[in-house]
Design an enzyme around this catalytic site. Sequence first.
Site, short mmCIF file in Angstrom:
data_model
loop_
_atom_site.label_atom_id
_atom_site.label_comp_id
_atom_site.label_asym_id
_atom_site.label_seq_id
_atom_site.Cartn_x
_atom_site.Cartn_y
_atom_site.Cartn_z
N SER A 35 -31.58 6.98 -24.65
CA SER A 35 -30.98 7.60 -23.47
C SER A 35 -31.09 9.09 -23.67
O SER A 35 -31.13 9.57 -24.82
CB SER A 35 -29.50 7.21 -23.37
OG SER A 35 -28.84 8.01 -22.42
N TYR A 48 -21.54 5.89 -27.57
CA TYR A 48 -22.83 5.63 -26.91
C TYR A 48 -23.87 6.66 -27.34
O TYR A 48 -25.00 6.32 -27.67
CB TYR A 48 -22.64 5.66 -25.39
CG TYR A 48 -23.88 5.35 -24.60
CD1 TYR A 48 -24.30 4.03 -24.43
CD2 TYR A 48 -24.64 6.36 -24.02
CE1 TYR A 48 -25.44 3.73 -23.69
CE2 TYR A 48 -25.78 6.08 -23.29
CZ TYR A 48 -26.17 4.76 -23.13
OH TYR A 48 -27.31 4.47 -22.41
#
Length: 157
Positions: A35, A48
């Site tokens: 990401s 995350y």
Amino acid sequence: RRVVDVDLVAPYIVSKAVLPGMIERGHGKIINVCSILSELGRETVAAYTAAKGGVAALTHAMAVSLAGRVRVNAIAPGWIDTGAYYREGYVPGDSPADRRQHPSGRIGVPEDIARTALFLCDEENSFINGETITVDGGMTKLMVYHNDCGWNYRPEE
């Protein structure tokens, strides 16, 4: 812990499961999904961010460990609107200001990621190994200041 298990441990376990078949055939490709948050930060997503950063590190470590047998790369998506794929009658909610934050002038769609994966799987591109390719419409390259792209800084009062 759950975020790290899903976003970092799972790609490792899946890779271990498919590696014997790839090695037996003498070739293979693994494409991990990171990401842009592996390089950026946001409030409330520390786990995350850490997990996706771990996926980027796992990618280059696996590429070295599996050199000559399996190519390993990663894709780091930015803002990808997936709403149309799980909600019937979906209408995108992005604004002109949202689109201006992307030098490409639009929000990404899943097909952008799929095309990148196909590119990485193509043997014509076999010199790409151990890389993380960012697919974000240029969003991480654009510095947004107060009054840019329809965004205004509002300090806490």
